[in-house]
Design a protein around this motif. Structure first.
Motif, mmCIF file in Angstrom:
data_model
loop_
_atom_site.group_PDB
_atom_site.id
_atom_site.type_symbol
_atom_site.label_atom_id
_atom_site.label_comp_id
_atom_site.label_asym_id
_atom_site.label_seq_id
_atom_site.Cartn_x
_atom_site.Cartn_y
_atom_site.Cartn_z
ATOM 1 N N THR A 132 0.991 -1.248 -0.074
ATOM 2 C CA THR A 132 0.049 -0.057 -0.094
ATOM 3 C C THR A 132 0.982 1.016 -0.064
ATOM 4 O O THR A 132 1.957 1.382 0.706
ATOM 5 C CB THR A 132 -0.679 0.189 1.376
ATOM 6 O OG1 THR A 132 -1.754 -1.051 1.217
ATOM 7 C CG2 THR A 132 -1.843 1.231 1.431
ATOM 8 N N GLN A 146 -9.045 -3.315 0.014
ATOM 9 C CA GLN A 146 -8.669 -2.973 -1.515
ATOM 10 C C GLN A 146 -8.357 -1.465 -1.637
ATOM 11 O O GLN A 146 -8.866 -0.530 -1.046
ATOM 12 C CB GLN A 146 -9.878 -3.226 -2.252
ATOM 13 C CG GLN A 146 -10.375 -4.793 -2.184
ATOM 14 C CD GLN A 146 -11.535 -5.058 -3.093
ATOM 15 O OE1 GLN A 146 -12.668 -4.442 -2.908
ATOM 16 N NE2 GLN A 146 -11.353 -6.035 -4.169
ATOM 17 N N ASN A 147 -7.421 -1.393 -2.451
ATOM 18 C CA ASN A 147 -7.055 0.043 -3.111
ATOM 19 C C ASN A 147 -7.944 0.457 -3.985
ATOM 20 O O ASN A 147 -8.987 -0.010 -4.201
ATOM 21 C CB ASN A 147 -5.553 -0.036 -3.161
ATOM 22 C CG ASN A 147 -5.304 -0.755 -4.625
ATOM 23 O OD1 ASN A 147 -6.397 -1.216 -5.385
ATOM 24 N ND2 ASN A 147 -4.072 -1.060 -5.004
ATOM 25 N N GLU A 165 -9.301 -1.489 -6.852
ATOM 26 C CA GLU A 165 -9.965 -2.568 -6.277
ATOM 27 C C GLU A 165 -8.648 -4.008 -6.252
ATOM 28 O O GLU A 165 -9.259 -4.924 -6.233
ATOM 29 C CB GLU A 165 -11.134 -3.042 -7.309
ATOM 30 C CG GLU A 165 -12.139 -1.847 -7.222
ATOM 31 C CD GLU A 165 -13.480 -2.191 -8.004
ATOM 32 O OE1 GLU A 165 -13.441 -3.221 -8.547
ATOM 33 O OE2 GLU A 165 -14.199 -1.127 -7.968
ATOM 34 N N GLN A 166 -7.609 -3.677 -6.096
ATOM 35 C CA GLN A 166 -6.620 -4.694 -5.757
ATOM 36 C C GLN A 166 -6.501 -5.028 -4.461
ATOM 37 O O GLN A 166 -6.718 -4.005 -3.394
ATOM 38 C CB GLN A 166 -5.060 -4.365 -6.041
ATOM 39 C CG GLN A 166 -4.894 -3.910 -7.641
ATOM 40 C CD GLN A 166 -3.620 -3.394 -7.908
ATOM 41 O OE1 GLN A 166 -3.319 -2.151 -7.496
ATOM 42 N NE2 GLN A 166 -3.187 -3.946 -8.944
ATOM 43 N N ILE A 167 -6.495 -6.335 -3.973
ATOM 44 C CA ILE A 167 -6.623 -6.721 -2.589
ATOM 45 C C ILE A 167 -5.216 -6.346 -2.011
ATOM 46 O O ILE A 167 -4.048 -6.698 -2.351
ATOM 47 C CB ILE A 167 -6.910 -8.108 -2.395
ATOM 48 C CG1 ILE A 167 -8.341 -8.502 -2.772
ATOM 49 C CG2 ILE A 167 -6.734 -8.354 -1.015
ATOM 50 C CD1 ILE A 167 -8.833 -9.855 -2.670
ATOM 51 N N GLU A 200 -5.580 -9.259 3.390
ATOM 52 C CA GLU A 200 -6.634 -10.116 3.845
ATOM 53 C C GLU A 200 -6.565 -10.836 4.920
ATOM 54 O O GLU A 200 -5.433 -11.299 5.230
ATOM 55 C CB GLU A 200 -6.572 -10.983 2.433
ATOM 56 C CG GLU A 200 -5.735 -11.801 1.989
ATOM 57 C CD GLU A 200 -6.040 -12.629 0.592
ATOM 58 O OE1 GLU A 200 -7.265 -12.744 0.310
ATOM 59 O OE2 GLU A 200 -5.129 -12.831 -0.050
#
Length: 148
Positions: free
Chosen positions: A98, A127-128, A131-133, A136
């Motif tokens: 991130t 998610q950023n 929409e990438q994880i 988790e």
């Protein structure tokens, strides 16, 4: 000081249902990163030094994963299940970094409710903007349990 004042209490296990969801959004600002680094005395140059990070595979400074964990545990303490809850166990993965100034959506979902052990299992996916994880995880939490 809260002497003689009532405190907000989180929800009891009987009030929590499987499938219940919570979403919060957080922006990873410099002020929060500097507070984290100051509190922990973490001097990893990957977290704050642009010249150092530009020479790494990440190319720019990243947010410390433990800081993202703090956002999650704070939401558990404040909202789901709320004040008085106790985090018993966690399992986390950070598939991609991130970056500073990212806006992250954290989605919490109650996956299991165990009345006999006063424990719930919460799945968290963050998610950023693309929409990438970025996170988790699974958290085992005991909702507040007051002794009368």
């Amino acid at each position: 000081m809260l002497l003689g004042k009532t405190r907000k209490i989180g929800r009891r296990i009987e009030e929590i249902t499987i499938g219940e969801k919570l979403t919060i959004t957080e922006k990873m600002d410099d002020k929060d990163l500097l507070l984290y680094l100051g509190l922990t005395n973490d001097s990893n140059p990957l977290y704050i030094q642009h010249d150092f990070a530009s020479q790494s595979v990440y190319e720019k400074p990243i947010v410390p994963p433990i800081m993202l964990t703090g956002v999650i545990t704070s939401a558990i303490s404040k909202y789901l299940p709320g004040p008085g809850s106790y985090l018993k166990r966690q399992s986390l993965a950070f598939p991609i970094p991130t970056y500073h100034y990212s806006v992250i959506d954290f989605t919490f979902e109650v996956k299991e409710v165990h009345m006999n052990t006063n424990e719930i299992v919460i799945q968290v996916i963050a998610q950023n903007e693309e929409e990438q994880i970025v996170v988790e995880g699974i958290f085992h939490v005991s909702p507040q349990l007051l002794v009368n």
